[in-house]
Design a protein around this motif. Structure first.
Motif, PDB file in Angstrom:
ATOM      1  N   ARG A  77       0.809  -1.216   0.000  1.00 37.38           N
ATOM      2  CA  ARG A  77       0.000   0.000   0.000  1.00 37.38           C
ATOM      3  C   ARG A  77       0.844   1.269   0.000  1.00 37.38           C
ATOM      4  O   ARG A  77       0.574   2.206  -0.753  1.00 37.38           O
ATOM      5  CB  ARG A  77      -0.932   0.002   1.208  1.00 37.38           C
ATOM      6  CG  ARG A  77      -1.826   1.236   1.234  1.00 37.38           C
ATOM      7  CD  ARG A  77      -2.760   1.230   2.427  1.00 37.38           C
ATOM      8  NE  ARG A  77      -3.601   2.425   2.431  1.00 37.38           N
ATOM      9  CZ  ARG A  77      -4.447   2.734   3.408  1.00 37.38           C
ATOM     10  NH1 ARG A  77      -4.565   1.929   4.457  1.00 37.38           N
ATOM     11  NH2 ARG A  77      -5.164   3.839   3.322  1.00 37.38           N
ATOM     12  N   TYR A  78       1.895   1.303   0.804  1.00 36.62           N
ATOM     13  CA  TYR A  78       2.702   2.517   0.916  1.00 36.62           C
ATOM     14  C   TYR A  78       4.060   2.399   0.242  1.00 36.62           C
ATOM     15  O   TYR A  78       4.897   3.283   0.396  1.00 36.62           O
ATOM     16  CB  TYR A  78       2.877   2.890   2.383  1.00 36.62           C
ATOM     17  CG  TYR A  78       1.596   3.347   3.046  1.00 36.62           C
ATOM     18  CD1 TYR A  78       0.995   4.545   2.685  1.00 36.62           C
ATOM     19  CD2 TYR A  78       0.980   2.564   4.020  1.00 36.62           C
ATOM     20  CE1 TYR A  78      -0.189   4.967   3.281  1.00 36.62           C
ATOM     21  CE2 TYR A  78      -0.200   2.979   4.623  1.00 36.62           C
ATOM     22  CZ  TYR A  78      -0.775   4.177   4.248  1.00 36.62           C
ATOM     23  OH  TYR A  78      -1.947   4.588   4.834  1.00 36.62           O
ATOM     24  N   GLU A  79       4.304   1.326  -0.497  1.00 36.99           N
ATOM     25  CA  GLU A  79       5.557   1.186  -1.230  1.00 36.99           C
ATOM     26  C   GLU A  79       5.496   2.006  -2.515  1.00 36.99           C
ATOM     27  O   GLU A  79       4.540   1.869  -3.280  1.00 36.99           O
ATOM     28  CB  GLU A  79       5.839  -0.280  -1.576  1.00 36.99           C
ATOM     29  CG  GLU A  79       6.426  -1.093  -0.445  1.00 36.99           C
ATOM     30  CD  GLU A  79       7.823  -0.641  -0.073  1.00 36.99           C
ATOM     31  OE1 GLU A  79       8.563  -0.126  -0.950  1.00 36.99           O
ATOM     32  OE2 GLU A  79       8.183  -0.796   1.106  1.00 36.99           O
ATOM     33  N   PRO A  80       6.468   2.867  -2.793  1.00 41.37           N
ATOM     34  CA  PRO A  80       6.471   3.588  -4.074  1.00 41.37           C
ATOM     35  C   PRO A  80       6.630   2.614  -5.236  1.00 41.37           C
ATOM     36  O   PRO A  80       7.528   1.764  -5.236  1.00 41.37           O
ATOM     37  CB  PRO A  80       7.680   4.520  -3.958  1.00 41.37           C
ATOM     38  CG  PRO A  80       7.964   4.614  -2.490  1.00 41.37           C
ATOM     39  CD  PRO A  80       7.582   3.283  -1.919  1.00 41.37           C
ATOM     40  N   CYS A  81       5.737   2.723  -6.206  1.00 44.13           N
ATOM     41  CA  CYS A  81       5.771   1.799  -7.337  1.00 44.13           C
ATOM     42  C   CYS A  81       6.484   2.396  -8.551  1.00 44.13           C
ATOM     43  O   CYS A  81       6.846   1.672  -9.475  1.00 44.13           O
ATOM     44  CB  CYS A  81       4.356   1.381  -7.716  1.00 44.13           C
ATOM     45  SG  CYS A  81       3.316   2.744  -8.303  1.00 44.13           S
ATOM     46  N   SER A  82       6.668   3.729  -8.559  1.00 43.00           N
ATOM     47  CA  SER A  82       7.296   4.417  -9.684  1.00 43.00           C
ATOM     48  C   SER A  82       7.718   5.801  -9.208  1.00 43.00           C
ATOM     49  O   SER A  82       7.308   6.250  -8.121  1.00 43.00           O
ATOM     50  CB  SER A  82       6.319   4.528 -10.855  1.00 43.00           C
ATOM     51  OG  SER A  82       5.291   5.458 -10.541  1.00 43.00           O
ATOM     52  N   PRO A  83       8.513   6.528  -9.990  1.00 42.04           N
ATOM     53  CA  PRO A  83       8.867   7.899  -9.592  1.00 42.04           C
ATOM     54  C   PRO A  83       7.653   8.811  -9.412  1.00 42.04           C
ATOM     55  O   PRO A  83       7.712   9.774  -8.652  1.00 42.04           O
ATOM     56  CB  PRO A  83       9.742   8.372 -10.753  1.00 42.04           C
ATOM     57  CG  PRO A  83      10.363   7.131 -11.293  1.00 42.04           C
ATOM     58  CD  PRO A  83       9.289   6.088 -11.166  1.00 42.04           C
ATOM     59  N   ALA A  84       6.552   8.533 -10.103  1.00 45.22           N
ATOM     60  CA  ALA A  84       5.359   9.387 -10.015  1.00 45.22           C
ATOM     61  C   ALA A  84       4.368   8.928  -8.958  1.00 45.22           C
ATOM     62  O   ALA A  84       3.271   9.477  -8.857  1.00 45.22           O
ATOM     63  CB  ALA A  84       4.665   9.442 -11.373  1.00 45.22           C
ATOM     64  N   CYS A  85       4.711   7.944  -8.148  1.00 45.68           N
ATOM     65  CA  CYS A  85       3.787   7.385  -7.156  1.00 45.68           C
ATOM     66  C   CYS A  85       3.542   8.380  -6.014  1.00 45.68           C
ATOM     67  O   CYS A  85       4.497   8.921  -5.449  1.00 45.68           O
ATOM     68  CB  CYS A  85       4.354   6.081  -6.601  1.00 45.68           C
ATOM     69  SG  CYS A  85       3.268   5.260  -5.405  1.00 45.68           S
ATOM     70  N   PRO A  86       2.295   8.636  -5.633  1.00 47.99           N
ATOM     71  CA  PRO A  86       2.001   9.553  -4.519  1.00 47.99           C
ATOM     72  C   PRO A  86       2.606   9.115  -3.185  1.00 47.99           C
ATOM     73  O   PRO A  86       2.722   9.920  -2.264  1.00 47.99           O
ATOM     74  CB  PRO A  86       0.472   9.547  -4.452  1.00 47.99           C
ATOM     75  CG  PRO A  86       0.021   9.134  -5.809  1.00 47.99           C
ATOM     76  CD  PRO A  86       1.062   8.177  -6.290  1.00 47.99           C
ATOM     77  N   ASN A  87       2.979   7.841  -3.069  1.00 45.58           N
ATOM     78  CA  ASN A  87       3.542   7.360  -1.810  1.00 45.58           C
ATOM     79  C   ASN A  87       4.844   8.054  -1.438  1.00 45.58           C
ATOM     80  O   ASN A  87       5.267   8.007  -0.281  1.00 45.58           O
ATOM     81  CB  ASN A  87       3.770   5.843  -1.876  1.00 45.58           C
ATOM     82  CG  ASN A  87       2.468   5.071  -1.777  1.00 45.58           C
ATOM     83  OD1 ASN A  87       1.462   5.598  -1.319  1.00 45.58           O
ATOM     84  ND2 ASN A  87       2.474   3.824  -2.215  1.00 45.58           N
ATOM     85  N   TRP A  88       5.515   8.708  -2.396  1.00 44.75           N
ATOM     86  CA  TRP A  88       6.753   9.407  -2.075  1.00 44.75           C
ATOM     87  C   TRP A  88       6.513  10.533  -1.076  1.00 44.75           C
ATOM     88  O   TRP A  88       7.426  10.902  -0.315  1.00 44.75           O
ATOM     89  CB  TRP A  88       7.410   9.958  -3.339  1.00 44.75           C
ATOM     90  CG  TRP A  88       8.095   8.903  -4.142  1.00 44.75           C
ATOM     91  CD1 TRP A  88       7.752   8.460  -5.386  1.00 44.75           C
ATOM     92  CD2 TRP A  88       9.242   8.142  -3.746  1.00 44.75           C
ATOM     93  NE1 TRP A  88       8.619   7.460  -5.794  1.00 44.75           N
ATOM     94  CE2 TRP A  88       9.529   7.254  -4.801  1.00 44.75           C
ATOM     95  CE3 TRP A  88      10.037   8.114  -2.608  1.00 44.75           C
ATOM     96  CZ2 TRP A  88      10.594   6.349  -4.750  1.00 44.75           C
ATOM     97  CZ3 TRP A  88      11.090   7.215  -2.542  1.00 44.75           C
ATOM     98  CH2 TRP A  88      11.361   6.348  -3.605  1.00 44.75           C
ATOM     99  N   LEU A  89       5.320  11.079  -1.032  1.00 46.95           N
ATOM    100  CA  LEU A  89       5.012  12.138  -0.066  1.00 46.95           C
ATOM    101  C   LEU A  89       5.158  11.637   1.365  1.00 46.95           C
ATOM    102  O   LEU A  89       5.529  12.395   2.269  1.00 46.95           O
ATOM    103  CB  LEU A  89       3.592  12.659  -0.295  1.00 46.95           C
ATOM    104  CG  LEU A  89       3.344  13.383  -1.628  1.00 46.95           C
ATOM    105  CD1 LEU A  89       1.864  13.707  -1.782  1.00 46.95           C
ATOM    106  CD2 LEU A  89       4.184  14.651  -1.715  1.00 46.95           C
ATOM    107  N   ARG A  90       4.883  10.382   1.577  1.00 47.62           N
ATOM    108  CA  ARG A  90       5.014   9.783   2.913  1.00 47.62           C
ATOM    109  C   ARG A  90       6.460   9.836   3.407  1.00 47.62           C
ATOM    110  O   ARG A  90       6.721   9.911   4.618  1.00 47.62           O
ATOM    111  CB  ARG A  90       4.513   8.335   2.846  1.00 47.62           C
ATOM    112  CG  ARG A  90       4.584   7.534   4.145  1.00 47.62           C
ATOM    113  CD  ARG A  90       4.002   6.156   3.872  1.00 47.62           C
ATOM    114  NE  ARG A  90       4.193   5.201   4.959  1.00 47.62           N
ATOM    115  CZ  ARG A  90       3.366   5.025   5.977  1.00 47.62           C
ATOM    116  NH1 ARG A  90       2.287   5.774   6.051  1.00 47.62           N
ATOM    117  NH2 ARG A  90       3.602   4.117   6.900  1.00 47.62           N
ATOM    118  N   TYR A  91       7.399   9.836   2.455  1.00 46.91           N
ATOM    119  CA  TYR A  91       8.825   9.790   2.815  1.00 46.91           C
ATOM    120  C   TYR A  91       9.524  11.125   2.551  1.00 46.91           C
ATOM    121  O   TYR A  91      10.755  11.193   2.504  1.00 46.91           O
ATOM    122  CB  TYR A  91       9.500   8.660   2.041  1.00 46.91           C
ATOM    123  CG  TYR A  91       8.775   7.345   2.227  1.00 46.91           C
ATOM    124  CD1 TYR A  91       8.833   6.664   3.443  1.00 46.91           C
ATOM    125  CD2 TYR A  91       7.969   6.817   1.214  1.00 46.91           C
ATOM    126  CE1 TYR A  91       8.132   5.485   3.637  1.00 46.91           C
ATOM    127  CE2 TYR A  91       7.271   5.639   1.401  1.00 46.91           C
ATOM    128  CZ  TYR A  91       7.357   4.983   2.615  1.00 46.91           C
ATOM    129  OH  TYR A  91       6.652   3.821   2.806  1.00 46.91           O
TER     130      TYR A  91
END
Length: 535
Positions: A399-413
């Motif tokens: 769920r929170y693993e970045p899947c690509s450079p454009a993944c929204p999950n990067w905001l978490r990190y």
């Protein structure tokens, strides 16, 4: 409307009766008729005649349309069979350029000259640069590969020095062939064997019947990251395979889920190498993911970055602007002690089989390659409640693993995703990698090299169509591609018959075709339905 006969039956009996629409759908499936056809209006610009044509939905999944999924699987099997044991080099001759393509290139040259003149005069070239970018896109859209200027998009590069924990590989001089070696037996017969290889990912913990024995110690994070980056390690394996083989190795591969839900690869390879070398290549293959760190959570829950129109995403508490994707990579490039976010490797289980053309083993391997193509990875779950819970834990890890450079999950990190835009939230990435039915694998299920069968899937489909029309005694005459104009039809269009009526007509048409084929079988004395290209 209820049939009068139905009203005379007891309610319990009526409720047990199948619905007529459900029976129609089952009949359509039995006859190979698409159950989700797309209605398009076709206008003949020569005659002015307009008619409604049902186009198959083209789904590759049984869960959506079994007839279309079955046809796609048969096409893939034909593609695999035709390319596996070629005994002559595939001849790839580029098509001649069209008038439109030549005009685009000439216009590109004219605009480039204007841009160069503006630059020499010291004028602003931003508008002309934008025009040139648009022209390059049009050139590719018009059916031309590559760039007119030959310039490639600049990419970040890191040291290509191999990791110390990975063995080195031999390198043979490349020969201009795709066929591989032949072997001559004592009786003079020439054999051209090929390979069937299965590659798996490493263990993340002990499992029994596809389920972790101890879910608390099972490495779900590593399993999730391996699934996300599995396509990249496949690319590395192919590169290493060609380097060691010394020729342009061609392959047909499919990605399937293991019972433990990890993706693994089945690959038909044209030509042969020693089993020991294949295993050596698999052991030496790895892929490093040079992304910013995603191990420390900076923003979570109610404390999430907020969007600023001027700066992008900022820390809501301090107003600090989060580094952009390029800035985060710049920092990574300058850090001499930086480590990759993830390193993916294959596991130790590598299966290598030699296969000869026309043998039962070859047919069995082709069926195995296409076994699960009509199912999504998540649809293969059959281990009961325990395996479903295992899949749920895997989805949670993804769920929170970045899947690509454009993944929204990067905001978490604490990093702005590439091409950031307002409305992004960690845990809400729309990529299929995060969907339960894909379990982290977002790549293509079928991987085919360019020189495998010397045909695209569309050309294999056309071969099938040509065979059927010839068998039915109908010529497949080429038509002017500009003769027809196709338009989508709004769902509320009263001129479109109901889906039930369209399915009934398609079933009747398919019955007529099959009756004609049976007549041909009786005349020719052979079973045409057994032909791989048969509809």
């Amino acid at each position: 409307m209820t049939h009068p006969h139905d009203r005379a039956l007891p309610r319990a009996v009526r409720q047990a009766m199948p619905l007529a629409r459900d029976v129609l759908e089952e009949v359509a499936k039995l006859h190979g008729v698409c159950i989700r056809p797309v209605a398009l209006r076709r206008l003949d610009v020569v005659t002015g005649k307009a008619e409604i044509i049902d186009v198959p939905c083209g789904s590759t999944l049984d869960s959506k349309c079994p007839p279309c999924a079955k046809r796609n699987r048969q096409l893939r099997m034909a593609q695999c069979r035709e390319g596996w044991h070629l005994d002559a080099e595939p001849a790839i001759t580029p098509d001649e350029s069209t008038e439109e393509q030549r005009w685009l290139v000439e216009f590109r040259a004219d605009m480039q000259a204007k841009r160069d003149a503006a630059e020499q005069a010291g004028d602003d070239t931003a508008d002309l640069d934008a025009v040139l970018v648009g022209l390059d896109e049009e050139i590719n859209a018009a059916g031309m590969r590559g760039s007119v200027t030959g310039s490639a998009v600049s990419k970040r590069t890191r040291s290509t020095r191999r990791r110390q924990d990975a063995p080195n590989l031999p390198k043979r001089k490349m020969t201009d062939t795709t066929l591989g070696r032949t072997f001559t037996s004592s009786d003079g017969k020439v054999y051209r064997p090929s390979l069937f290889v299965t590659l798996t990912l490493p263990s993340y913990g002990k499992v029994r019947d596809g389920v972790p024995i101890d879910p608390d110690t099972y490495d779900y994070r590593r399993a999730a990251r391996d699934a996300l980056h599995f396509p990249k390690v496949i690319d590395r394996f192919v590169q290493n395979l060609r380097r060691v083989a010394g020729y342009d190795v061609q392959y047909f591969a499919s990605v399937e889920p293991q019972k433990r839900l990890a993706p693994h690869l089945h690959m038909a390879i044209r030509g042969t190498l020693p089993r020991a070398e294949i295993k050596q290549i698999a052991a030496a293959t790895y892929h490093q993911v040079w992304w910013p760190s995603a191990d420390e959570v900076r923003f979570n829950g109610d404390h999430l970055p907020v969007w600023d129109e001027q700066s992008g995403y900022v820390d809501p508490a301090t107003g600090e602007v989060l580094p952009t994707w390029d800035q985060a990579l710049d920092h990574l490039d300058t850090d001499e002690d930086a480590e990759p976010l993830h390193v993916i490797r294959f596991g130790t289980q590598v299966d290598v089989q030699g296969v000869l053309s026309g043998t039962p083993d070859a047919d069995q391997c082709i069926r195995y390659l296409s076994k699960y193509l009509t199912k999504s990875i998540g649809d293969t779950l059959d281990g009961g409640q325990a395996q479903r819970e295992h899949a749920t834990r895997m989805v949670d890890a993804l769920r929170y693993e970045p899947c690509s450079p454009a993944c929204p999950n990067w905001l978490r990190y604490g990093v702005q995703p590439k091409n950031a835009k307002p409305g992004m939230q960690p845990g809400r990435c729309r990529s299929k990698a995060h969907k339960p039915e894909h379990l982290g694998y977002a790549g293509r299920r079928v991987l085919v090299s360019r020189k495998w069968s010397n045909k695209t899937l569309a050309e294999h489909k056309q071969d099938r169509r040509t065979w059927v029309l010839e068998a039915l005694g109908q010529a497949d005459e080429p038509t002017d591609p500009h003769r027809y104009i196709w338009r989508p039809i709004p769902a509320a269009d009263a001129n479109v018959p109901s889906l039930a009526m369209r399915l009934l007509r398609s079933v009747r048409e398919r019955q007529r075709w099959r009756a004609h084929l049976r007549e041909l079988e009786a005349t020719a004395g052979q079973d045409l339905s057994a032909t791989p290209q048969a509809a």
